[in-house]
Design a protein around this motif. Structure first.
Motif, PDB file in Angstrom:
ATOM      1  N   LEU A   5       0.825  -1.212   0.000  1.00 45.12           N
ATOM      2  CA  LEU A   5       0.000   0.000   0.000  1.00 45.12           C
ATOM      3  C   LEU A   5       0.859   1.262   0.000  1.00 45.12           C
ATOM      4  N   ASN A   6       1.988   1.223   0.716  1.00 41.72           N
ATOM      5  CA  ASN A   6       2.895   2.370   0.698  1.00 41.72           C
ATOM      6  C   ASN A   6       3.501   2.580  -0.681  1.00 41.72           C
ATOM      7  N   VAL A   7       3.810   1.501  -1.385  1.00 41.26           N
ATOM      8  CA  VAL A   7       4.346   1.616  -2.747  1.00 41.26           C
ATOM      9  C   VAL A   7       3.282   2.198  -3.681  1.00 41.26           C
ATOM     10  N   ILE A   8       2.036   1.766  -3.527  1.00 45.14           N
ATOM     11  CA  ILE A   8       0.939   2.299  -4.349  1.00 45.14           C
ATOM     12  C   ILE A   8       0.747   3.781  -4.075  1.00 45.14           C
ATOM     13  N   LEU A   9       0.782   4.173  -2.804  1.00 48.39           N
ATOM     14  CA  LEU A   9       0.650   5.591  -2.459  1.00 48.39           C
ATOM     15  C   LEU A   9       1.793   6.413  -3.039  1.00 48.39           C
ATOM     16  N   LEU A  10       3.002   5.877  -2.992  1.00 45.71           N
ATOM     17  CA  LEU A  10       4.154   6.577  -3.557  1.00 45.71           C
ATOM     18  C   LEU A  10       4.027   6.715  -5.073  1.00 45.71           C
ATOM     19  N   ALA A  11       3.566   5.656  -5.734  1.00 42.57           N
ATOM     20  CA  ALA A  11       3.390   5.717  -7.192  1.00 42.57           C
ATOM     21  C   ALA A  11       2.327   6.746  -7.570  1.00 42.57           C
ATOM     22  N   LEU A  78      -7.543  15.400  -8.521  1.00 43.18           N
ATOM     23  CA  LEU A  78      -8.560  15.209  -7.488  1.00 43.18           C
ATOM     24  C   LEU A  78      -8.943  13.740  -7.357  1.00 43.18           C
ATOM     25  N   LEU A  79      -9.012  13.028  -8.453  1.00 40.86           N
ATOM     26  CA  LEU A  79      -9.311  11.600  -8.415  1.00 40.86           C
ATOM     27  C   LEU A  79      -8.181  10.818  -7.727  1.00 40.86           C
ATOM     28  N   ILE A  80      -6.948  11.189  -7.992  1.00 43.12           N
ATOM     29  CA  ILE A  80      -5.811  10.539  -7.333  1.00 43.12           C
ATOM     30  C   ILE A  80      -5.828  10.809  -5.836  1.00 43.12           C
ATOM     31  N   ILE A  81      -6.133  12.033  -5.444  1.00 37.95           N
ATOM     32  CA  ILE A  81      -6.226  12.365  -4.019  1.00 37.95           C
ATOM     33  C   ILE A  81      -7.338  11.562  -3.359  1.00 37.95           C
TER      34      ILE A  81
END
Length: 96
Positions: A5-11, A78-81
């Motif tokens: 999940l941290n890798v996904i958030l970073l990406a 906004l969608l990414i946030i």
């Protein structure tokens, strides 16, 4: 699970930076501040266009024509946030 999940958030965060860089470069090209005949600028332009355009194109097809204003990068950010907040609020607490 938490590391994934941290890798996904970073990406997602890095992709947000690429969207902002693409928007700024398009403004610089539109106002003739940078020249796309320069090889370095052209390579950056092609990279940013290849990375962001496949995601922005469907958003642009849904939006109405607003003249010369393109708000598709704002909608995508906004969608990414929203996705990042979903991950942090709902998936991170249950990931061990």
């Amino acid at each position: 699970m938490r590391a994934l999940l941290n890798v996904i958030l970073l990406a997602l965060q890095l992709y947000t930076y690429l969207i902002v860089a693409s928007a700024i470069l398009s403004w610089l090209v539109a106002f003739n501040v940078v020249n796309t005949r320069n090889n370095f600028v052209r390579s950056i332009w092609n990279f940013l266009d290849a990375v962001t355009e496949p995601v922005l194109r469907p958003i642009r097809s849904i939006l109405p024509n607003l003249g010369g204003v393109d708000i598709s990068p704002i909608i995508l950010i906004l969608l990414i946030i929203f996705i990042q907040n979903l991950i942090v609020d709902y998936l991170m607490p249950i990931a061990f």
